[in-house]
Write an enzyme that holds these catalytic residues in place. Sequence first.
Site, mmCIF file in Angstrom:
data_model
loop_
_atom_site.group_PDB
_atom_site.id
_atom_site.type_symbol
_atom_site.label_atom_id
_atom_site.label_comp_id
_atom_site.label_asym_id
_atom_site.label_seq_id
_atom_site.Cartn_x
_atom_site.Cartn_y
_atom_site.Cartn_z
ATOM 1 N N SER A 120 1.739 57.131 68.605
ATOM 2 C CA SER A 120 0.506 56.468 69.021
ATOM 3 C C SER A 120 0.834 55.564 70.177
ATOM 4 O O SER A 120 2.005 55.289 70.446
ATOM 5 C CB SER A 120 -0.085 55.649 67.869
ATOM 6 O OG SER A 120 -1.304 55.043 68.244
ATOM 7 N N ARG A 369 0.499 64.288 70.655
ATOM 8 C CA ARG A 369 -0.236 64.427 69.387
ATOM 9 C C ARG A 369 -1.724 64.502 69.679
ATOM 10 O O ARG A 369 -2.230 63.832 70.583
ATOM 11 C CB ARG A 369 0.047 63.213 68.476
ATOM 12 C CG ARG A 369 -0.549 63.325 67.066
ATOM 13 C CD ARG A 369 0.144 64.382 66.250
ATOM 14 N NE ARG A 369 -0.231 64.363 64.846
ATOM 15 C CZ ARG A 369 -1.173 65.143 64.304
ATOM 16 N NH1 ARG A 369 -1.879 65.969 65.065
ATOM 17 N NH2 ARG A 369 -1.413 65.092 63.009
ATOM 18 N N THR A 405 -5.681 53.044 63.982
ATOM 19 C CA THR A 405 -4.736 52.669 62.932
ATOM 20 C C THR A 405 -5.359 51.692 61.950
ATOM 21 O O THR A 405 -5.192 51.826 60.728
ATOM 22 C CB THR A 405 -3.462 52.060 63.544
ATOM 23 O OG1 THR A 405 -2.878 52.999 64.455
ATOM 24 C CG2 THR A 405 -2.449 51.719 62.466
ATOM 25 N N CYS A 566 -0.360 73.750 75.676
ATOM 26 C CA CYS A 566 0.704 73.343 74.748
ATOM 27 C C CYS A 566 1.652 72.370 75.440
ATOM 28 O O CYS A 566 2.183 72.667 76.515
ATOM 29 C CB CYS A 566 1.482 74.554 74.259
ATOM 30 S SG CYS A 566 2.889 74.096 73.201
ATOM 31 N N CYS A 591 8.003 73.295 68.672
ATOM 32 C CA CYS A 591 6.729 72.683 68.292
ATOM 33 C C CYS A 591 6.885 71.212 67.906
ATOM 34 O O CYS A 591 7.711 70.868 67.063
ATOM 35 C CB CYS A 591 6.119 73.462 67.125
ATOM 36 S SG CYS A 591 4.555 72.803 66.520
ATOM 37 N N CYS A 594 1.689 68.833 67.328
ATOM 38 C CA CYS A 594 0.553 68.098 67.891
ATOM 39 C C CYS A 594 -0.780 68.664 67.418
ATOM 40 O O CYS A 594 -1.790 67.971 67.457
ATOM 41 C CB CYS A 594 0.618 68.076 69.413
ATOM 42 S SG CYS A 594 0.201 69.651 70.204
ATOM 43 N N CYS A 597 -2.945 73.573 69.685
ATOM 44 C CA CYS A 597 -3.203 75.014 69.728
ATOM 45 C C CYS A 597 -4.226 75.421 68.681
ATOM 46 O O CYS A 597 -5.122 76.242 68.943
ATOM 47 C CB CYS A 597 -1.907 75.788 69.542
ATOM 48 S SG CYS A 597 -1.009 75.406 68.017
#
Length: 622
Positions: A120, A369, A405, A566, A591, A594, A597
């Site tokens: 974050s 992310r 958050t 991606c 990968c 995130c 895709c």
Amino acid sequence: LESHSRCSIFYQTRKYVRILKAFQGECLPSYLCASRWSSTTAPAPRITTHYSVCPRDKDARWEGVTMERFADEADVVIVGGGPAGLSAAIRLKQLANQHDKELRVCVVEKASQIGAHILSGACLEPSALIELIPDWKERGAPLNTPVTEDKFGILTKKYRIPVPILPGLPMNNHGNYIVRLGHLVRWLGEQAEELGVELYPGYAASEVLFHEDGSVKGIATNDVGISKDGSPKDVFERGMELHAKVTVFGEGCHGHLAKQLYKRFKLRENCEPQTYAIGLKELWLIDEKNWRPGRVEHTVGWPLDRNTYGGSFLYHLDEKEPLVALGLVVGLDYQNPYLSPFREFQRWKHHPSVASTLKGGSRISYGARALNEGGFQSVPKLTFPGGVLIGCSPGFMNVPKIKGTHTAMKSGMLAAECIFQTITDENFESRTAGIHVPKYEESLKNSWVWKELYSVRNIRPSFHSYFGLYGGMIYTGIFYWILRGKEPWTLKHIGEDSNQLKPAKDCTPIEYPKPDGKLSFDLLSSVALSGTNHEHDQPPHLTLMDDSVPVAKNLAVYDGPEQHFCPAGVYEYVPLESGDGMRLQINAQNCVHCKTCDIKDPSQNINWVVPEGGGGPAYNGM
């Protein structure tokens, strides 16, 4: 205690097996792998071998393999060791200790360590933390950088137009803290363990279990020891089952189990589709003369056009060294299939107002992310027999604040309070085997979380007007600042992000400059900085419902947008070995989890499922 001991021994045994395998050289970081796996079987290479698409009961290689699972019981099982899940666990044990009740609470987390998959910005509003742990300062919570300065601007290609941040606007960060959220989550894990919460990192929840009456029974962790081709290895081990009175799903944005629950319990019938963005982030050590501890900077505009939603952040941390966190957020409702969020991010760093801060510095970390942007309109039904949804899984992000958050933590706390009250009520009789806790949704709608989301509900969808970015800013300035969200209408989003791409023939290809290796970098060297690591000999967890769709539709119509969106180089279109045509290659070991895709694929043919537990990025305080 006996049950707890058996469960701990089971997990420890599996952990030691993995360590042994690593020393044997079977588990190497992705960037050390000399080759990438792909099938070469003509004419249609088999891409998907995962059992979620290729059933094992129809595969002769699985005949005679024992499929029994060890089962364990808890009062509450929490899926996901992020801010929401750990806040729920802490609150449950606080209440149990206050009322002298025995309550077994288990948290399963797919990352190898608590906090390792957390990414974050992050500028934290501490309201929920203060409620949960009032003495957080005395306990050493890693909130080291109070915000001292706010800056906001509109970027053109060469210039920055400053915009004043008036009191009451969402971007005002007075009283907030710049944090490395992974470190805060790790600290929350320590607080949870002190209270008696059982944490099981490295074991991904891969399946939802149900009672005969259809209510949620618990979850099963992932199987391990399966080869790339889908066959069992000699070291194959079945996952284990964790049963609970209530299962709490706090998987984070676009959770793969939550997707199943939405369909089974029709949780999204009365809300709009969720809309998302992708956030890309780097940590830099910079020249001390450019360092302004406590400064928060946000911009909109270049390099994105006015019809592509997004913005940037640059936060100056105060952690005994000149460290900055910077990133770009791009709404996944963009239309041009040639757009690459990663390359837009690399280009943004060359803007004079950004480059002047980074000049002479060095990049030390990278990650990406997806994040929820649907807000109030897109919150689904949160409760169902046997379970609840919390945190970023259903989506409580305050988009104009770029903060979720505090709302995620509060949702976990409210869920914990309602669950505790229900399962400890001696007069309560459940109609289903899995306990239903509808009080949680009522409680959340009566909380400050709901009021906050409602007040900003129209800001994100106001972007979808002729004026785009500037229309959204005008709307915010007039209606939010003056009316505080009390306007008597609620705007709608434009639909699912996967439906927004235009065919490639209707769009202009984007020419991105080559990275210079000083401010901008290539994709694979960036992934190396994420610490991403997967056991390479396992079925790709980026599964395709139909292996023929990528070339026949995505490449033919949209120029293969997965190779552009991606942020980790997972998807590549490469020539067929025959030289006649192209095929999709999935580099699953790259990968970073995130979920972009799964969200943006225009064919909705990609289904992200959990890899073997412990795989994925290893973010250090991202």
